[in-house]
Scaffold this motif. Structure first.
Motif, PDB file in Angstrom:
ATOM      1  N   ASN A  11      -5.320   1.540   3.844  1.00  0.00           N
ATOM      2  CA  ASN A  11      -4.847   0.193   3.551  1.00  0.00           C
ATOM      3  C   ASN A  11      -5.918  -0.810   3.957  1.00  0.00           C
ATOM      4  OD1 ASN A  11      -4.432  -0.203   6.456  1.00  0.00           O
ATOM      5  ND2 ASN A  11      -2.624   1.099   6.190  1.00  0.00           N
ATOM      6  N   ALA A  12      -5.683  -2.072   3.686  1.00  0.00           N
ATOM      7  CA  ALA A  12      -6.709  -3.080   3.945  1.00  0.00           C
ATOM      8  C   ALA A  12      -7.000  -3.242   5.426  1.00  0.00           C
ATOM      9  CB  ALA A  12      -6.284  -4.413   3.340  1.00  0.00           C
ATOM     10  N   LEU A  13      -5.996  -3.053   6.278  1.00  0.00           N
ATOM     11  CA  LEU A  13      -6.239  -3.149   7.719  1.00  0.00           C
ATOM     12  C   LEU A  13      -7.278  -2.134   8.161  1.00  0.00           C
ATOM     13  CD1 LEU A  13      -5.534  -4.330  10.488  1.00  0.00           C
ATOM     14  CD2 LEU A  13      -3.695  -2.630  10.653  1.00  0.00           C
ATOM     15  N   THR A  14      -7.193  -0.910   7.630  1.00  0.00           N
ATOM     16  CA  THR A  14      -8.177   0.121   7.948  1.00  0.00           C
ATOM     17  C   THR A  14      -9.569  -0.313   7.525  1.00  0.00           C
ATOM     18  OG1 THR A  14      -6.469   1.770   7.515  1.00  0.00           O
ATOM     19  CG2 THR A  14      -8.730   2.563   7.671  1.00  0.00           C
ATOM     20  N   ASP A  15      -9.681  -0.856   6.310  1.00  0.00           N
ATOM     21  CA  ASP A  15     -10.980  -1.309   5.817  1.00  0.00           C
ATOM     22  C   ASP A  15     -11.577  -2.382   6.724  1.00  0.00           C
ATOM     23  OD1 ASP A  15     -10.524   0.368   3.672  1.00  0.00           O
ATOM     24  OD2 ASP A  15      -9.933  -1.236   2.304  1.00  0.00           O
ATOM     25  N   ILE A  16     -10.751  -3.340   7.116  1.00  0.00           N
ATOM     26  CA  ILE A  16     -11.220  -4.450   7.948  1.00  0.00           C
ATOM     27  C   ILE A  16     -11.730  -3.956   9.295  1.00  0.00           C
ATOM     28  CG2 ILE A  16     -10.459  -6.488   9.239  1.00  0.00           C
ATOM     29  CD1 ILE A  16      -8.546  -7.056   6.853  1.00  0.00           C
ATOM     30  N   THR A  17     -10.928  -3.149   9.979  1.00  0.00           N
ATOM     31  CA  THR A  17     -11.334  -2.704  11.313  1.00  0.00           C
ATOM     32  C   THR A  17     -12.566  -1.800  11.250  1.00  0.00           C
ATOM     33  OG1 THR A  17      -9.671  -0.929  11.188  1.00  0.00           O
ATOM     34  CG2 THR A  17      -9.034  -2.950  12.314  1.00  0.00           C
ATOM     35  N   ASN A  18     -12.667  -0.976  10.222  1.00  0.00           N
ATOM     36  CA  ASN A  18     -13.857  -0.129  10.081  1.00  0.00           C
ATOM     37  C   ASN A  18     -15.110  -0.965   9.881  1.00  0.00           C
ATOM     38  OD1 ASN A  18     -12.366   2.205  10.342  1.00  0.00           O
ATOM     39  ND2 ASN A  18     -12.313   2.679   8.170  1.00  0.00           N
ATOM     40  N   LEU A  19     -15.003  -2.016   9.088  1.00  0.00           N
ATOM     41  CA  LEU A  19     -16.173  -2.856   8.829  1.00  0.00           C
ATOM     42  C   LEU A  19     -16.561  -3.678  10.049  1.00  0.00           C
ATOM     43  CD1 LEU A  19     -15.338  -3.948   5.182  1.00  0.00           C
ATOM     44  CD2 LEU A  19     -17.284  -2.562   5.901  1.00  0.00           C
ATOM     45  N   ILE A  20     -15.576  -4.216  10.766  1.00  0.00           N
ATOM     46  CA  ILE A  20     -15.903  -4.961  11.993  1.00  0.00           C
ATOM     47  C   ILE A  20     -16.613  -4.037  12.984  1.00  0.00           C
ATOM     48  CG2 ILE A  20     -14.952  -6.187  13.987  1.00  0.00           C
ATOM     49  CD1 ILE A  20     -12.683  -7.162  12.184  1.00  0.00           C
ATOM     50  N   ALA A  21     -16.194  -2.782  13.039  1.00  0.00           N
ATOM     51  CA  ALA A  21     -16.809  -1.821  13.959  1.00  0.00           C
ATOM     52  C   ALA A  21     -18.295  -1.626  13.658  1.00  0.00           C
ATOM     53  CB  ALA A  21     -16.080  -0.484  13.890  1.00  0.00           C
ATOM     54  N   GLY A  22     -18.716  -1.946  12.436  1.00  0.00           N
ATOM     55  CA  GLY A  22     -20.122  -1.799  12.073  1.00  0.00           C
ATOM     56  C   GLY A  22     -20.919  -3.082  12.119  1.00  0.00           C
ATOM     57  N   ALA A  23     -20.282  -4.204  12.485  1.00  0.00           N
ATOM     58  CA  ALA A  23     -21.002  -5.478  12.557  1.00  0.00           C
ATOM     59  C   ALA A  23     -22.112  -5.393  13.593  1.00  0.00           C
ATOM     60  CB  ALA A  23     -20.034  -6.610  12.896  1.00  0.00           C
TER      61      ALA A  23
ATOM     62  N   TYR B 142       0.825  -1.193   0.000  1.00  0.00           N
ATOM     63  CA  TYR B 142       0.000   0.000   0.000  1.00  0.00           C
ATOM     64  C   TYR B 142       0.867   1.255   0.000  1.00  0.00           C
ATOM     65  CZ  TYR B 142      -3.128  -3.723   1.316  1.00  0.00           C
ATOM     66  OH  TYR B 142      -3.806  -4.902   1.315  1.00  0.00           O
ATOM     67  N   THR B 143       0.239   2.382  -0.121  1.00  0.00           N
ATOM     68  CA  THR B 143       0.976   3.646  -0.137  1.00  0.00           C
ATOM     69  C   THR B 143       1.131   4.236   1.260  1.00  0.00           C
ATOM     70  OG1 THR B 143      -1.070   4.857  -0.579  1.00  0.00           O
ATOM     71  CG2 THR B 143       0.238   4.178  -2.485  1.00  0.00           C
ATOM     72  N   ASN B 144       0.425   3.678   2.238  1.00  0.00           N
ATOM     73  CA  ASN B 144       0.503   4.173   3.607  1.00  0.00           C
ATOM     74  C   ASN B 144       0.318   3.003   4.556  1.00  0.00           C
ATOM     75  OD1 ASN B 144       0.059   5.464   6.154  1.00  0.00           O
ATOM     76  ND2 ASN B 144      -0.558   7.329   5.074  1.00  0.00           N
ATOM     77  N   SER B 145       1.209   2.844   5.517  1.00  0.00           N
ATOM     78  CA  SER B 145       1.157   1.704   6.434  1.00  0.00           C
ATOM     79  C   SER B 145       0.495   2.025   7.768  1.00  0.00           C
ATOM     80  CB  SER B 145       2.575   1.188   6.702  1.00  0.00           C
ATOM     81  OG  SER B 145       3.360   2.188   7.324  1.00  0.00           O
ATOM     82  N   THR B 146       0.081   3.269   7.971  1.00  0.00           N
ATOM     83  CA  THR B 146      -0.545   3.649   9.236  1.00  0.00           C
ATOM     84  C   THR B 146      -1.859   2.883   9.418  1.00  0.00           C
ATOM     85  OG1 THR B 146       0.391   5.863   9.001  1.00  0.00           O
ATOM     86  CG2 THR B 146      -1.394   5.591  10.610  1.00  0.00           C
ATOM     87  N   PRO B 147      -2.098   2.281  10.596  1.00  0.00           N
ATOM     88  CA  PRO B 147      -3.311   1.465  10.789  1.00  0.00           C
ATOM     89  C   PRO B 147      -4.616   2.187  10.486  1.00  0.00           C
ATOM     90  CG  PRO B 147      -1.768   1.091  12.575  1.00  0.00           C
ATOM     91  CD  PRO B 147      -1.200   2.231  11.765  1.00  0.00           C
ATOM     92  N   SER B 148      -4.642   3.492  10.653  1.00  0.00           N
ATOM     93  CA  SER B 148      -5.874   4.242  10.404  1.00  0.00           C
ATOM     94  C   SER B 148      -5.877   4.927   9.044  1.00  0.00           C
ATOM     95  CB  SER B 148      -6.061   5.305  11.497  1.00  0.00           C
ATOM     96  OG  SER B 148      -4.958   6.199  11.518  1.00  0.00           O
ATOM     97  N   ALA B 149      -4.933   4.548   8.191  1.00  0.00           N
ATOM     98  CA  ALA B 149      -4.815   5.189   6.879  1.00  0.00           C
ATOM     99  C   ALA B 149      -5.400   4.293   5.786  1.00  0.00           C
ATOM    100  CB  ALA B 149      -3.352   5.517   6.601  1.00  0.00           C
TER     101      ALA B 149
END
Length: 235
Positions: free
Chosen positions: A92-104, A83-90
């Motif tokens: 990348n796929a990690l950001t997408d995953i955690t945001n979606l789990i937060a809405g489960a 990815y172009t940014n490795s920050t957990p809240s930026a």
């Protein structure tokens, strides 16, 4: 590519090996979608040109390409590591995953070969605290100590009652080692090789996350590591 009206993408956890076909739990998705076909074709072009992971000339233009299978409740997207940014809240796929789990809202189920990102674990615990049922499978070899490089630290966090504010906890199940449902996982290498999570499978807005990526820093957030794919399907 069988022509403009019949283009197919095969992707998932499946290595093209004998073990993947007969000894491991794997998943493969067959998608007949022109948008997804274009996104993967663009990634293939980068690899065929020799632009892998740490090559600064590699294009990221097709990362997070949108696609909409018929029947979707919203467009999905596909991520291509690195990815172009490795920050957990930026971005990348990690950001997408955690945001979606937060809405489960009701249920999370998963089978993951490797999960080392504590950001995912904390979101799963928070989901339990708001009443979501969470259950999943890791391969036995990934959750046995003492290695701190595998899934064991996350497993320890998820199974520690002190991390929860309610009695609802993540339930980690043991995989079957054979299709006879009689032999349990005893630590075989990569027995659970799948990489998927489903959110609210019986709700009005289910989400599937699956691809080649283990849920590690190298596959979900790094800027100079693995070439991977992970699709987010809202169907």
């Amino acid at each position: 590519d069988y022509g403009p009206t019949h283009r197919v993408v095969l992707f998932g956890s499946w290595n093209f090996t004998a073990g993947a076909c007969s000894l491991q739990w794997n998943i493969m998705l067959e998608a007949r979608n022109p948008e997804l076909y274009t996104a993967f074709s663009n990634e293939v072009a980068e690899l065929l040109a020799g632009r892998f992971f740490s090559n600064t000339n590699k294009s990221h233009a097709h990362d997070r390409s949108a696609f909409t299978p018929p029947g979707s409740w919203q467009p999905g997207w596909v991520r291509f590591a690195p990815y172009t940014n490795s920050t957990p809240s930026a971005g990348n796929a990690l950001t997408d995953i955690t945001n979606l789990i937060a809405g489960a809202e009701s249920q999370v189920v998963f089978a993951l070969n490797s999960l080392t990102r504590m950001h995912v674990a904390t979101q799963l615990v928070q989901a339990c605290d708001r009443g979501v049922r969470v259950e999943g499978v890791f391969p036995r070899g990934e959750i046995d100590p003492p290695s701190a490089l595998n899934t064991f630290p996350v497993y320890s966090y998820l199974t520690n009652a002190a991390n929860y504010s309610t009695t609802n906890r993540v339930l980690i199940r043991t995989a079957w080692a054979k299709e006879d449902f009689a032999t349990a996982d005893s630590g075989q290498s990569d027995l659970v090789h799948t990489k998927w999570m489903v959110l609210d499978p019986f709700g009005a807005r289910p989400v599937v996350m699956s691809g080649s990526a283990n849920w590690t820093s190298a596959a979900l957030q790094d800027t100079n590591s693995n070439d991977e794919n992970l699709a987010f399907i809202f169907h």
